[in-house]
Design a protein around this motif. Structure first.
Motif, PDB file in Angstrom:
ATOM      1  N   PRO A   4      -0.916  56.150 -65.087  1.00 43.15           N
ATOM      2  CA  PRO A   4      -1.897  55.456 -64.246  1.00 43.15           C
ATOM      3  C   PRO A   4      -2.851  54.630 -65.105  1.00 43.15           C
ATOM      4  N   ILE A   5      -3.279  53.494 -64.555  1.00 38.81           N
ATOM      5  CA  ILE A   5      -4.249  52.658 -65.279  1.00 38.81           C
ATOM      6  C   ILE A   5      -5.658  53.231 -65.103  1.00 38.81           C
ATOM      7  N   LEU A   6      -5.849  53.944 -63.996  1.00 39.63           N
ATOM      8  CA  LEU A   6      -7.161  54.547 -63.722  1.00 39.63           C
ATOM      9  C   LEU A   6      -6.939  55.936 -63.130  1.00 39.63           C
ATOM     10  N   VAL A  23     -23.154  63.770 -52.654  1.00 34.72           N
ATOM     11  CA  VAL A  23     -22.679  62.551 -51.985  1.00 34.72           C
ATOM     12  C   VAL A  23     -21.166  62.413 -52.181  1.00 34.72           C
ATOM     13  N   LEU A  24     -20.692  62.801 -53.355  1.00 32.82           N
ATOM     14  CA  LEU A  24     -19.241  62.881 -53.611  1.00 32.82           C
ATOM     15  C   LEU A  24     -18.941  64.272 -54.131  1.00 32.82           C
ATOM     16  N   ALA A  25     -17.866  64.874 -53.619  1.00 28.93           N
ATOM     17  CA  ALA A  25     -17.535  66.248 -53.992  1.00 28.93           C
ATOM     18  C   ALA A  25     -16.087  66.320 -54.469  1.00 28.93           C
ATOM     19  N   GLU A  26     -15.930  66.457 -55.781  1.00 27.26           N
ATOM     20  CA  GLU A  26     -14.620  66.717 -56.389  1.00 27.26           C
ATOM     21  C   GLU A  26     -13.533  65.754 -55.927  1.00 27.26           C
ATOM     22  N   VAL A  27     -13.835  64.479 -56.053  1.00 26.57           N
ATOM     23  CA  VAL A  27     -12.856  63.454 -55.668  1.00 26.57           C
ATOM     24  C   VAL A  27     -11.923  63.176 -56.843  1.00 26.57           C
ATOM     25  N   SER A  28     -10.631  63.275 -56.577  1.00 25.56           N
ATOM     26  CA  SER A  28      -9.626  62.921 -57.590  1.00 25.56           C
ATOM     27  C   SER A  28      -8.711  61.855 -57.010  1.00 25.56           C
ATOM     28  N   LEU A  29      -8.380  60.874 -57.820  1.00 25.42           N
ATOM     29  CA  LEU A  29      -7.412  59.861 -57.390  1.00 25.42           C
ATOM     30  C   LEU A  29      -6.862  59.164 -58.618  1.00 25.42           C
ATOM     31  N   SER A  30      -5.725  58.490 -58.430  1.00 27.97           N
ATOM     32  CA  SER A  30      -5.214  57.682 -59.539  1.00 27.97           C
ATOM     33  C   SER A  30      -4.660  56.385 -58.992  1.00 27.97           C
ATOM     34  N   LEU A  31      -4.619  55.408 -59.866  1.00 24.29           N
ATOM     35  CA  LEU A  31      -4.167  54.071 -59.505  1.00 24.29           C
ATOM     36  C   LEU A  31      -3.104  53.669 -60.525  1.00 24.29           C
ATOM     37  N   GLU A  32      -1.910  53.373 -60.012  1.00 30.15           N
ATOM     38  CA  GLU A  32      -0.812  53.000 -60.915  1.00 30.15           C
ATOM     39  C   GLU A  32      -0.902  51.500 -61.229  1.00 30.15           C
ATOM     40  N   PRO A  33      -0.312  51.076 -62.350  1.00 29.23           N
ATOM     41  CA  PRO A  33      -0.258  49.644 -62.632  1.00 29.23           C
ATOM     42  C   PRO A  33       0.420  48.906 -61.471  1.00 29.23           C
ATOM     43  N   GLY A  34      -0.206  47.859 -60.985  1.00 24.51           N
ATOM     44  CA  GLY A  34       0.376  47.051 -59.915  1.00 24.51           C
ATOM     45  C   GLY A  34       0.202  47.617 -58.519  1.00 24.51           C
ATOM     46  N   GLU A  35      -0.495  48.738 -58.401  1.00 25.69           N
ATOM     47  CA  GLU A  35      -0.634  49.364 -57.088  1.00 25.69           C
ATOM     48  C   GLU A  35      -1.880  48.849 -56.362  1.00 25.69           C
ATOM     49  N   LEU A  67      -9.824  55.170 -68.026  1.00 26.63           N
ATOM     50  CA  LEU A  67      -9.414  53.782 -67.816  1.00 26.63           C
ATOM     51  C   LEU A  67      -8.454  53.435 -68.926  1.00 26.63           C
ATOM     52  N   GLY A  68      -7.214  53.097 -68.571  1.00 28.04           N
ATOM     53  CA  GLY A  68      -6.220  52.837 -69.598  1.00 28.04           C
ATOM     54  C   GLY A  68      -6.103  54.005 -70.564  1.00 28.04           C
ATOM     55  N   PRO A 163      -8.622  41.019 -65.794  1.00 32.48           N
ATOM     56  CA  PRO A 163      -8.635  42.480 -65.927  1.00 32.48           C
ATOM     57  C   PRO A 163      -7.399  43.061 -65.253  1.00 32.48           C
ATOM     58  N   PRO A 164      -6.902  44.198 -65.717  1.00 28.10           N
ATOM     59  CA  PRO A 164      -5.763  44.814 -65.035  1.00 28.10           C
ATOM     60  C   PRO A 164      -6.136  45.520 -63.737  1.00 28.10           C
ATOM     61  N   VAL A 165      -7.453  45.724 -63.497  1.00 21.99           N
ATOM     62  CA  VAL A 165      -7.880  46.466 -62.304  1.00 21.99           C
ATOM     63  C   VAL A 165      -8.992  45.693 -61.584  1.00 21.99           C
ATOM     64  N   LEU A 166      -8.856  45.556 -60.269  1.00 20.32           N
ATOM     65  CA  LEU A 166      -9.951  45.028 -59.448  1.00 20.32           C
ATOM     66  C   LEU A 166     -10.507  46.159 -58.600  1.00 20.32           C
ATOM     67  N   LEU A 167     -11.840  46.305 -58.624  1.00 21.61           N
ATOM     68  CA  LEU A 167     -12.520  47.238 -57.727  1.00 21.61           C
ATOM     69  C   LEU A 167     -13.244  46.399 -56.681  1.00 21.61           C
ATOM     70  N   CYS A 168     -13.001  46.685 -55.413  1.00 21.91           N
ATOM     71  CA  CYS A 168     -13.531  45.815 -54.354  1.00 21.91           C
ATOM     72  C   CYS A 168     -14.291  46.653 -53.341  1.00 21.91           C
ATOM     73  N   ASP A 169     -15.571  46.309 -53.161  1.00 19.88           N
ATOM     74  CA  ASP A 169     -16.434  47.079 -52.260  1.00 19.88           C
ATOM     75  C   ASP A 169     -16.608  46.313 -50.958  1.00 19.88           C
ATOM     76  N   GLU A 170     -15.843  46.725 -49.918  1.00 22.01           N
ATOM     77  CA  GLU A 170     -16.074  46.163 -48.582  1.00 22.01           C
ATOM     78  C   GLU A 170     -16.065  44.620 -48.628  1.00 22.01           C
ATOM     79  N   PRO A 171     -15.044  44.032 -49.237  1.00 20.77           N
ATOM     80  CA  PRO A 171     -15.108  42.586 -49.513  1.00 20.77           C
ATOM     81  C   PRO A 171     -15.030  41.716 -48.265  1.00 20.77           C
ATOM     82  N   THR A 172     -14.660  42.282 -47.126  1.00 17.77           N
ATOM     83  CA  THR A 172     -14.615  41.470 -45.900  1.00 17.77           C
ATOM     84  C   THR A 172     -15.792  41.806 -44.976  1.00 17.77           C
ATOM     85  N   GLY A 173     -16.712  42.643 -45.460  1.00 20.00           N
ATOM     86  CA  GLY A 173     -17.800  43.135 -44.609  1.00 20.00           C
ATOM     87  C   GLY A 173     -18.704  42.049 -44.066  1.00 20.00           C
ATOM     88  N   ASN A 174     -18.738  40.905 -44.753  1.00 18.58           N
ATOM     89  CA  ASN A 174     -19.602  39.811 -44.302  1.00 18.58           C
ATOM     90  C   ASN A 174     -18.816  38.638 -43.770  1.00 18.58           C
TER      91      ASN A 174
END
Ligand SMILES: Nc1ncnc2c1ncn2[C@@H]1O[C@H](COP(=O)(O)OP(=O)(O)OP(=O)(O)O)[C@@H](O)[C@H]1O
Ligand SMILES: [Mg+2]
Length: 247
Positions: A4-6, A23-35, A67-68, A163-174
């Motif tokens: 995973p890249i992340l 506010v966040l409790a034991e969140v685990s996740l991974s992001l593969e390259p190209g996912e 990260l990487g 960058p190999p990773v984009l993080l997007c926060d509610e990008p269509t919210g407006n």
């Protein structure tokens, strides 16, 4: 499969002044390259907090982010900044464009901040501008652009350093429904073009359905057994999972 890249492992976060309020409790996740992964959650579920932790803008109370393969929070501030620059682009709900700069200047700003000469990246910038259909807007200033156009500038700026990773926060919210859907199509397009990984948080089920995988965040918790993936993944499936989960 590639590593995973992340990878986030058991991330928790509480405000310093009320450590009992997770506010966040034991969140685990991974992001593969190209996912392309979307995180669906209602207002207040912790989506922005999660992105702030994954992006190294806020330190977790517990847990790690790789990260990487490198531990983001094991580093001093300067090395963390370099790691973020190398791996991450960030797309915001409110675009965060600088009003006095032209579209072109907004797009190259991250290169200037990183001390790079934009003249060495002309081909890369032209390609990003073409993919996002911005060539005719380069000399304009942000005011007077439509919301969808402003967000495309925001995406181009996030891609300036490739960058190999984009993080997007509610990008269509407006954005209007139509501009929001077009913007989501642009995310799919840049993912296909650059093979980058996208993690996008939203409270919009239609946006969430653009992901290869949809994760559901509720009250700061993310249960992987609730996630959706595969050929049946569409907006209707996201809506019905939300109902099952009473979100
Ligand atoms: N610095 C802070 N201090 C105290 N509480 C905070 C802080 N940051 C976030 N919170 C609280 O954590 C919860 C989650 O906030 P967050 O902004 O991550 O939610 P969100 O899912 O992004 O919501 P929205 O969809 O409205 O953007 C909210 O109840 C918020 O008030
Ligand atoms: Mg938010």
């Amino acid at each position: 499969m590639d590593a995973p890249i992340l990878t986030a492992t058991s991330l928790s976060w509480a405000p310093q002044d009320s450590p009992e309020r997770l506010v966040l409790a034991e969140v685990s996740l991974s992001l593969e390259p190209g996912e392309f992964v979307t995180v669906m959650g209602p207002s207040g579920s912790g989506k922005t907090t999660l992105l702030h932790l994954l992006g190294g803008l806020e330190e977790p109370t517990q847990g790690t982010v790789l990260l990487g393969g490198e531990d983001l929070f094991a580093k001093g501030t300067r090395r963390r900044t370099l790691l973020r620059r190398r791996f991450l682009g960030y797309v915001f709900q409110f675009f965060q464009l600088l009003p006095d700069l032209t579209v072109r200047e907004n797009i190259v700003l991250p290169l200037l901040i990183a001390g790079k000469d934009p003249g060495l990246y002309l081909q890369e910038i032209k390609e990003v501008v073409d993919v996002l259909d911005l060539a005719h807007l380069l000399d304009r200033q942000p005011h007077g652009l439509s919301g969808g156009e402003m967000q495309r500038v925001g995406i181009a700026r996030a891609l300036a350093q490739r960058p190999p990773v984009l993080l997007c926060d509610e990008p269509t919210g407006n954005l209007s429904t139509k501009a929001g859907e077009e913007t989501m199509q642009f995310f799919s397009r840049v993912r296909d073009r650059y093979g980058l990984s996208i993690l996008l948080v939203t409270h919009n089920p239609r946006d969430a359905a653009f992901g290869d995988r949809v994760l559901f965040l509720r009250d700061g918790r993310l249960d992987p057994s609730h996630s959706l993936t595969g050929p049946g993944l569409n907006a209707a499936a996201v809506f019905s999972r939300l109902e099952e989960l009473s979100i």
